[in-house]
Design an enzyme around this catalytic site. Structure first.
Site, PDB file in Angstrom:
ATOM      1  N   ASP A   1       9.527 -12.742   0.163  1.00 11.15           N
ATOM      2  CA  ASP A   1      10.532 -13.479   1.136  1.00 11.15           C
ATOM      3  C   ASP A   1       9.727 -14.576   1.603  1.00 11.15           C
ATOM      4  O   ASP A   1       8.661 -15.479   0.930  1.00 11.15           O
ATOM      5  CB  ASP A   1       9.956 -13.075   2.742  1.00 11.15           C
ATOM      6  CG  ASP A   1       9.222 -12.119   3.104  1.00 11.15           C
ATOM      7  OD1 ASP A   1       7.967 -12.108   2.633  1.00 11.15           O
ATOM      8  OD2 ASP A   1       9.093 -11.113   4.457  1.00 11.15           O
TER       9      ASP A   1
ATOM     10  N   ASN B   1       8.027  -3.322  13.597  1.00 11.75           N
ATOM     11  CA  ASN B   1       9.347  -1.967  14.442  1.00 11.75           C
ATOM     12  C   ASN B   1      10.078  -1.779  13.158  1.00 11.75           C
ATOM     13  O   ASN B   1      11.691  -1.531  12.737  1.00 11.75           O
ATOM     14  CB  ASN B   1      10.517  -3.454  14.843  1.00 11.75           C
ATOM     15  CG  ASN B   1      10.010  -4.981  13.273  1.00 11.75           C
ATOM     16  OD1 ASN B   1       9.899  -4.318  13.069  1.00 11.75           O
ATOM     17  ND2 ASN B   1      10.660  -6.064  14.393  1.00 11.75           N
TER      18      ASN B   1
ATOM     19  N   HIS C   1      10.242  -3.266  10.072  1.00 13.26           N
ATOM     20  CA  HIS C   1      10.959  -3.921   9.173  1.00 13.26           C
ATOM     21  C   HIS C   1      10.246  -4.517   7.986  1.00 13.26           C
ATOM     22  O   HIS C   1       8.984  -3.908   7.484  1.00 13.26           O
ATOM     23  CB  HIS C   1      11.013  -5.346   9.905  1.00 13.26           C
ATOM     24  CG  HIS C   1       9.587  -6.327   9.505  1.00 13.26           C
ATOM     25  ND1 HIS C   1       9.406  -6.900  10.463  1.00 13.26           N
ATOM     26  CD2 HIS C   1       9.017  -7.115   8.548  1.00 13.26           C
ATOM     27  CE1 HIS C   1       7.853  -7.852  10.817  1.00 13.26           C
ATOM     28  NE2 HIS C   1       7.412  -7.801   8.906  1.00 13.26           N
TER      29      HIS C   1
ATOM     30  N   GLU D   1      14.647  -7.462   9.133  1.00 11.37           N
ATOM     31  CA  GLU D   1      14.758  -7.043  11.194  1.00 11.37           C
ATOM     32  C   GLU D   1      15.833  -6.040  11.421  1.00 11.37           C
ATOM     33  O   GLU D   1      16.792  -6.239  10.982  1.00 11.37           O
ATOM     34  CB  GLU D   1      14.836  -8.053  11.637  1.00 11.37           C
ATOM     35  CG  GLU D   1      13.580  -9.183  11.215  1.00 11.37           C
ATOM     36  CD  GLU D   1      12.258  -8.986  12.493  1.00 11.37           C
ATOM     37  OE1 GLU D   1      11.786  -8.055  12.304  1.00 11.37           O
ATOM     38  OE2 GLU D   1      11.515 -10.361  12.703  1.00 11.37           O
TER      39      GLU D   1
HETATM   40  C1  GLP Z   1       5.293  -9.586   7.873  1.00 12.45           C
HETATM   41  C2  GLP Z   1       6.049 -10.103   6.387  1.00 12.45           C
HETATM   42  C3  GLP Z   1       6.725  -8.358   5.455  1.00 12.45           C
HETATM   43  C4  GLP Z   1       5.000  -7.970   5.944  1.00 12.45           C
HETATM   44  C5  GLP Z   1       4.763  -7.676   7.443  1.00 12.45           C
HETATM   45  C6  GLP Z   1       3.489  -7.032   7.736  1.00 12.45           C
HETATM   46  O1  GLP Z   1       6.165 -10.189   8.811  1.00 12.45           O
HETATM   47  N1  GLP Z   1       7.304 -10.541   5.979  1.00 12.45           N
HETATM   48  O2  GLP Z   1       6.619  -8.418   4.662  1.00 12.45           O
HETATM   49  O3  GLP Z   1       5.232  -6.191   5.339  1.00 12.45           O
HETATM   50  O4  GLP Z   1       4.796  -8.970   7.943  1.00 12.45           O
HETATM   51  O5  GLP Z   1       3.237  -8.000   8.007  1.00 12.45           O
HETATM   52  P1  GLP Z   1       0.641  -7.397   8.189  1.00 12.45           P
HETATM   53  O6  GLP Z   1       0.455  -6.078   6.649  1.00 12.45           O
HETATM   54  O7  GLP Z   1       0.056  -8.433   8.118  1.00 12.45           O
HETATM   55  O8  GLP Z   1       0.938  -6.179   8.999  1.00 12.45           O
END
Ligand code: GLP
Length: 240
Positions: free
Chosen positions: A67, A135, A137, A142
């Site tokens: 993404d 959440n 995702h 989302e």
């Molecule tokens: C973002 C990314 C996700 C990732 C999430 C969790 O939203 N788009 O791919 O899994 O954050 O991030 P973190 O690993 O910093 O908790």
């Protein structure tokens, strides 16, 4: 879905890097799906070490990132282009021509369509690395009322904007939109490796593993995938 629980985040990262390195050694021209966020950082550091010590060679690997924020230039310090460059790509011998990250700019439909075409041309993803949002995702899929099949544009939720604001000067500076592989794109990967560490992921992990399979928890779709491995630290696994 196969679950493995480790003592701490470092042990999760070491195990993840080992699995990815083994894949690259066994299939040097594999297609890796890569993730951003803080969770995979130590995994990338370990992969860089394995590259420097001659254990793993990325020269024939193709990569596709999950993404990107919409509206940030590639060089923006919080863009996922920049993140990948700084935290992995510039330290290893991945062929720049084989790196794919969806564009944060340009016509939205064209960006999404082109990304799916590039994925298809590459033969699909062999191993997809994932984190998970608080959440539930995955990538930027989302909670929604359906599982998106393909790469698409999303409006980020307040919860994700709040979680990601730590990387920006303020919540207002966090982009409101992103381009992301769909849940369907992720499920088409031949193998999936999801990492989670820390108590703030425990509810999402519980919902992913024990909750209803529902687009309200996008990660729950991974239970439909025949080859998903989940690596957790004890804190993230606390509610299982
Ligand atoms: C973002 C990314 C996700 C990732 C999430 C969790 O939203 N788009 O791919 O899994 O954050 O991030 P973190 O690993 O910093 O908790």
């Amino acid at each position: 879905m196969e679950l493995h629980i480790y003592k701490d985040a470092q042990a999760v990262s070491t195990a993840a890097a080992t699995l990815i390195a083994a894949r690259v050694i066994g299939q040097p021209d594999c297609v890796l799906g890569l993730a951003t966020g803080s969770t995979p950082l130590a995994t990338y550091r370990r992969l860089i070490e394995l590259y420097r010590s001659g254990v793993v060679d990325f020269s024939r690997v193709t990569t596709f990132n999950l993404d990107e924020y919409r509206g940030l230039e590639s060089a923006h310090p919080q863009s996922y282009h920049h993140f990948m460059q700084e935290n992995l790509f510039r330290h290893v011998n991945v062929d720049r021509e084989r790196i794919h990250i969806p564009s944060g700019n340009g016509d939205e439909d064209a960006v999404c369509r082109t990304y799916e075409e590039q994925l298809a041309q590459a033969g699909g993803i062999d191993l997809q690395l994932l984190g998970i949002g608080r959440n539930g995702h995955i990538a930027f899929n989302e909670p929604a009322d359906h599982f998106p099949a393909a790469t698409h544009i999303v409006e980020l939720t307040a919860s994700t904007i709040e979680a990601n604001r730590r990387f920006f000067d303020s919540a207002e500076a966090v982009p409101r939109r992103a381009v992301t592989m769909g849940v369907g794109t992720i499920l088409r990967a031949r193998a999936i490796l999801l990492l989670a560490a820390g108590a703030d992921k425990a509810d999402a992990i519980h919902a992913m593993v024990h909750g209803e399979i529902t687009p309200r928890c996008p990660a729950s779709a991974l239970r439909l995938h025949p080859n998903t491995v989940v690596l957790l630290d004890e804190a993230a696994a606390a509610r299982l």
